[in-house]
Scaffold this motif. Structure first.
Motif, PDB file in Angstrom:
ATOM      1  N   VAL A  65       0.837  -1.141  -0.118  1.00  0.00           N
ATOM      2  CA  VAL A  65      -0.071   0.047   0.056  1.00  0.00           C
ATOM      3  C   VAL A  65       1.100   1.136   0.067  1.00  0.00           C
ATOM      4  CG1 VAL A  65      -1.633   1.252   1.298  1.00  0.00           C
ATOM      5  CG2 VAL A  65      -1.734  -1.251   1.181  1.00  0.00           C
ATOM      6  N   SER A  66       0.424   2.093  -0.936  1.00  0.00           N
ATOM      7  CA  SER A  66       1.426   3.227  -1.139  1.00  0.00           C
ATOM      8  C   SER A  66       1.215   4.110   0.279  1.00  0.00           C
ATOM      9  CB  SER A  66       0.960   4.021  -2.263  1.00  0.00           C
ATOM     10  OG  SER A  66       1.579   3.596  -3.309  1.00  0.00           O
ATOM     11  N   SER A  67       2.252   4.833   0.606  1.00  0.00           N
ATOM     12  CA  SER A  67       2.238   5.650   2.089  1.00  0.00           C
ATOM     13  C   SER A  67       3.061   6.815   2.224  1.00  0.00           C
ATOM     14  CB  SER A  67       2.764   4.460   3.200  1.00  0.00           C
ATOM     15  OG  SER A  67       4.015   4.051   2.987  1.00  0.00           O
ATOM     16  N   ALA A  68       2.528   7.693   2.785  1.00  0.00           N
ATOM     17  CA  ALA A  68       3.520   8.764   2.962  1.00  0.00           C
ATOM     18  C   ALA A  68       3.331   9.443   4.251  1.00  0.00           C
ATOM     19  CB  ALA A  68       2.995   9.773   1.890  1.00  0.00           C
ATOM     20  N   LEU A  69       4.446  10.127   4.836  1.00  0.00           N
ATOM     21  CA  LEU A  69       4.294  10.903   6.144  1.00  0.00           C
ATOM     22  C   LEU A  69       4.603  12.457   5.811  1.00  0.00           C
ATOM     23  CD1 LEU A  69       6.422   9.905   9.207  1.00  0.00           C
ATOM     24  CD2 LEU A  69       6.290  12.258   8.510  1.00  0.00           C
ATOM     25  N   LEU A  70       3.485  13.086   6.190  1.00  0.00           N
ATOM     26  CA  LEU A  70       3.427  14.511   5.895  1.00  0.00           C
ATOM     27  C   LEU A  70       3.734  15.194   7.286  1.00  0.00           C
ATOM     28  CD1 LEU A  70       2.614  16.989   4.057  1.00  0.00           C
ATOM     29  CD2 LEU A  70       0.104  16.736   5.394  1.00  0.00           C
ATOM     30  N   GLU A  71       4.889  16.142   7.025  1.00  0.00           N
ATOM     31  CA  GLU A  71       5.327  17.078   8.258  1.00  0.00           C
ATOM     32  C   GLU A  71       4.489  18.165   7.650  1.00  0.00           C
ATOM     33  OE1 GLU A  71       6.856  16.472  10.726  1.00  0.00           O
ATOM     34  OE2 GLU A  71       8.394  14.799  10.403  1.00  0.00           O
ATOM     35  N   VAL A  72       3.558  18.845   8.263  1.00  0.00           N
ATOM     36  CA  VAL A  72       2.664  19.980   8.002  1.00  0.00           C
ATOM     37  C   VAL A  72       3.529  21.200   7.762  1.00  0.00           C
ATOM     38  CG1 VAL A  72       0.482  21.107   8.310  1.00  0.00           C
ATOM     39  CG2 VAL A  72       0.712  18.690   8.665  1.00  0.00           C
ATOM     40  N   CYS A  73       3.997  21.464   8.978  1.00  0.00           N
ATOM     41  CA  CYS A  73       4.890  22.433   9.046  1.00  0.00           C
ATOM     42  C   CYS A  73       5.616  22.518  10.384  1.00  0.00           C
ATOM     43  CB  CYS A  73       4.106  24.094   9.131  1.00  0.00           C
ATOM     44  SG  CYS A  73       3.218  24.251  10.874  1.00  0.00           S
ATOM     45  N   PHE A  74       6.567  23.680  10.684  1.00  0.00           N
ATOM     46  CA  PHE A  74       7.368  23.328  11.797  1.00  0.00           C
ATOM     47  C   PHE A  74       6.617  24.105  13.192  1.00  0.00           C
ATOM     48  CE2 PHE A  74      11.829  21.683  11.105  1.00  0.00           C
ATOM     49  CZ  PHE A  74      11.898  21.689   9.743  1.00  0.00           C
ATOM     50  N   ILE A  75       6.224  22.852  14.051  1.00  0.00           N
ATOM     51  CA  ILE A  75       5.716  23.486  15.221  1.00  0.00           C
ATOM     52  C   ILE A  75       6.572  24.466  15.920  1.00  0.00           C
ATOM     53  CG2 ILE A  75       6.700  21.544  16.726  1.00  0.00           C
ATOM     54  CD1 ILE A  75       3.675  21.036  17.937  1.00  0.00           C
ATOM     55  N   ASP A  76       7.847  24.442  15.756  1.00  0.00           N
ATOM     56  CA  ASP A  76       8.772  25.548  16.621  1.00  0.00           C
ATOM     57  C   ASP A  76       9.121  26.645  15.935  1.00  0.00           C
ATOM     58  OD1 ASP A  76      10.503  24.095  14.912  1.00  0.00           O
ATOM     59  OD2 ASP A  76      11.736  23.719  16.401  1.00  0.00           O
ATOM     60  N   SER A  77       8.207  26.796  14.732  1.00  0.00           N
ATOM     61  CA  SER A  77       8.367  28.108  14.141  1.00  0.00           C
ATOM     62  C   SER A  77       7.071  29.094  14.127  1.00  0.00           C
ATOM     63  CB  SER A  77       8.490  27.790  12.570  1.00  0.00           C
ATOM     64  OG  SER A  77       8.072  29.059  11.889  1.00  0.00           O
ATOM     65  N   ALA A  78       7.255  30.186  14.887  1.00  0.00           N
ATOM     66  CA  ALA A  78       6.260  31.045  15.089  1.00  0.00           C
ATOM     67  C   ALA A  78       5.627  31.418  13.964  1.00  0.00           C
ATOM     68  CB  ALA A  78       6.685  32.233  16.053  1.00  0.00           C
ATOM     69  N   ALA A  79       6.036  31.658  12.837  1.00  0.00           N
ATOM     70  CA  ALA A  79       5.545  32.089  11.700  1.00  0.00           C
ATOM     71  C   ALA A  79       4.863  30.917  10.973  1.00  0.00           C
ATOM     72  CB  ALA A  79       6.541  32.407  10.506  1.00  0.00           C
ATOM     73  N   ASP A  80       5.340  29.838  11.123  1.00  0.00           N
ATOM     74  CA  ASP A  80       4.604  28.507  10.346  1.00  0.00           C
ATOM     75  C   ASP A  80       3.537  28.395  11.222  1.00  0.00           C
ATOM     76  OD1 ASP A  80       6.630  28.150   8.577  1.00  0.00           O
ATOM     77  OD2 ASP A  80       6.885  26.006   8.993  1.00  0.00           O
ATOM     78  N   MET A  81       3.343  28.431  12.550  1.00  0.00           N
ATOM     79  CA  MET A  81       2.343  28.133  13.486  1.00  0.00           C
ATOM     80  C   MET A  81       1.191  29.086  13.240  1.00  0.00           C
ATOM     81  SD  MET A  81       2.631  24.973  14.274  1.00  0.00           S
ATOM     82  CE  MET A  81       1.113  25.002  15.211  1.00  0.00           C
ATOM     83  N   HIS A  82       1.528  30.384  13.292  1.00  0.00           N
ATOM     84  CA  HIS A  82       0.608  31.538  12.998  1.00  0.00           C
ATOM     85  C   HIS A  82      -0.026  31.362  11.782  1.00  0.00           C
ATOM     86  CE1 HIS A  82      -0.593  35.517  11.724  1.00  0.00           C
ATOM     87  NE2 HIS A  82      -0.891  35.764  13.260  1.00  0.00           N
ATOM     88  N   THR A  83       0.489  30.809  10.725  1.00  0.00           N
ATOM     89  CA  THR A  83      -0.136  30.571   9.415  1.00  0.00           C
ATOM     90  C   THR A  83      -1.028  29.104   9.627  1.00  0.00           C
ATOM     91  OG1 THR A  83       1.695  31.136   8.198  1.00  0.00           O
ATOM     92  CG2 THR A  83       0.170  29.768   6.944  1.00  0.00           C
ATOM     93  N   TYR A  84      -0.554  28.316  10.602  1.00  0.00           N
ATOM     94  CA  TYR A  84      -1.380  27.324  10.657  1.00  0.00           C
ATOM     95  C   TYR A  84      -2.451  27.620  11.468  1.00  0.00           C
ATOM     96  CZ  TYR A  84      -3.444  22.679  12.469  1.00  0.00           C
ATOM     97  OH  TYR A  84      -4.101  21.698  12.772  1.00  0.00           O
ATOM     98  N   THR A  85      -2.481  28.413  12.371  1.00  0.00           N
ATOM     99  CA  THR A  85      -3.903  28.438  13.153  1.00  0.00           C
ATOM    100  C   THR A  85      -4.645  29.679  12.524  1.00  0.00           C
ATOM    101  OG1 THR A  85      -2.572  30.408  14.383  1.00  0.00           O
ATOM    102  CG2 THR A  85      -2.832  28.249  15.582  1.00  0.00           C
TER     103      THR A  85
END
Ligand code: ZN
Length: 335
Positions: free
Chosen positions: A131-151
């Motif tokens: 079965v084809s599989s992938a692991l996604l790292e959505v963004c960096f939890i320790d990046s304030a900018a990444d998490m601001h965008t995420y929220t």
């Protein structure tokens, strides 16, 4: 097409942390948000989120063969920024993962770190079963900018992941099934019996006035009468007309319902339609039962006009929805 989603970490393992968030919470949030949207394009399940699958698969085996694709969700950490996705070294085609990255980074403005290859435990176990599989790292939890965008762009991010999967597999959104009441509405409208758009609020209760007006229209139109007097109520002529046709018997009761702007109860709806279709079947006249509405209901069932009595007998005193009323109209008109 059947997809399995797994939220990374959990069962006591919080994963990475940063900006006040724990990875295990975010991965669970993402799979939960993904599920209903993916369900529009394929079948989707979330693997038990009480489980830490990385640890579980260390000691146990699990059958992933029923799935066509597997996506494990994580959040990155360690000082970087952006999104990336991993497949195993045995994955031949990474078109789906490239599409997920392209859509996600375009929607969120994340740096596209690309599709990478590492034989992480969970995706390897899945891939080893074909079965084809992938692991996604959505963004960096320790990046304030990444998490601001995420929220702030959570919905766009979830949509983008879904769009990437849709694009990668060539899946189309199922057109939402039309409400059966919308079909009933159109049939009645095409025949010129309704013009008011009140009927389009299918799940709302129907006021007596609109119900009587439609009944008057489908039962041959206005029955002329000198007693018609709009100064009593604008719908009084409708009541007189329905009286003249034998569909209602107690005009005063209906006038007061109109004046009080009442909604039409299920029992009264059944009585009106029973009257309009030849009256009550003899077996039910004066039958002693839990509610007088049941005699009308059983009579209409006998006539073949109602085929789903349970839509009616849960509570005879409850108001009738526009949808239910229109269903009866269609049944009576044979349309
Ligand atoms: Zn992780």
């Amino acid at each position: 097409m059947r997809i399995l989603l797994i939220a990374g970490h959990g069962e006591g393992d919080p994963g990475a942390g940063g900006n006040g968030y724990l990875e295990a919470d975010l991965t669970r949030e993402v799979v939960k948000l993904l599920q209903p949207k993916l369900a529009e394009i394929c079948s989707v399940e979330i693997a038990d989120t009480n489980r830490n699958w990385f640890e579980y698969l260390y000691k146990h085996s699990y059958n992933f063969k029923d799935y066509d694709y597997f996506l494990e969700v994580h959040f990155n950490s360690g000082g970087g920024t952006g999104s990336e996705i991993f497949v195993t070294t045995s994955e031949r085609d990474t078109g789906v993962e490239a599409a997920i990255m392209r859509q996600l980074c375009a929607a969120a403005g994340y740096r596209n770190r690309g599709v990478k290859r590492t034989n992480f435990r969970v995706i390897s176990r899945v891939k080893s079963q074909g079965v084809s599989s992938a692991l996604l790292e959505v963004c960096f939890i320790d990046s304030a900018a990444d998490m601001h965008t995420y929220t702030h762009k959570k919905n766009e991010i979830i949509d983008a992941i879904v769009n990437g999967i849709a694009e990668g597999f060539g899946l189309k959104r199922n057109a939402p099934a039309r409400h059966w009441a919308a079909i009933a509405h159109d049939k009645i409208k095409e025949r010129g019996y309704i013009s008011a758009d009140v009927w389009e609020a299918y799940d709302y209760d129907i006021p007596v006035q609109h119900a009587l007006a439609l009944l008057d229209n489908i039962s041959g139109g206005r029955w002329a009468s000198e007693e018609a007097d709009e100064s009593i109520h604008e719908a009084q002529p409708i009541v007189i007309s329905l009286c003249g046709k034998g569909i209602i018997n107690e005009p005063e009761q209906w006038i007061s319902a109109l004046k009080a702007n009442e909604n039409l109860s299920k029992a009264h709806t059944l009585a009106l339609f029973d009257n309009m279709t030849g009256g009550m079947r003899p077996a039910y006249v004066n039958r002693d039962t839990d509610h007088w509405g049941r005699n009308c209901l059983d009579s209409l069932c006998d006539k073949g006009i109602i085929k789903t009595p349970h839509a009616w007998d849960d509570d005879f005193n409850a108001a009738t929805t526009r949808a239910l009323f229109m269903a009866l109209v269609c049944a009576v008109l044979g349309i």
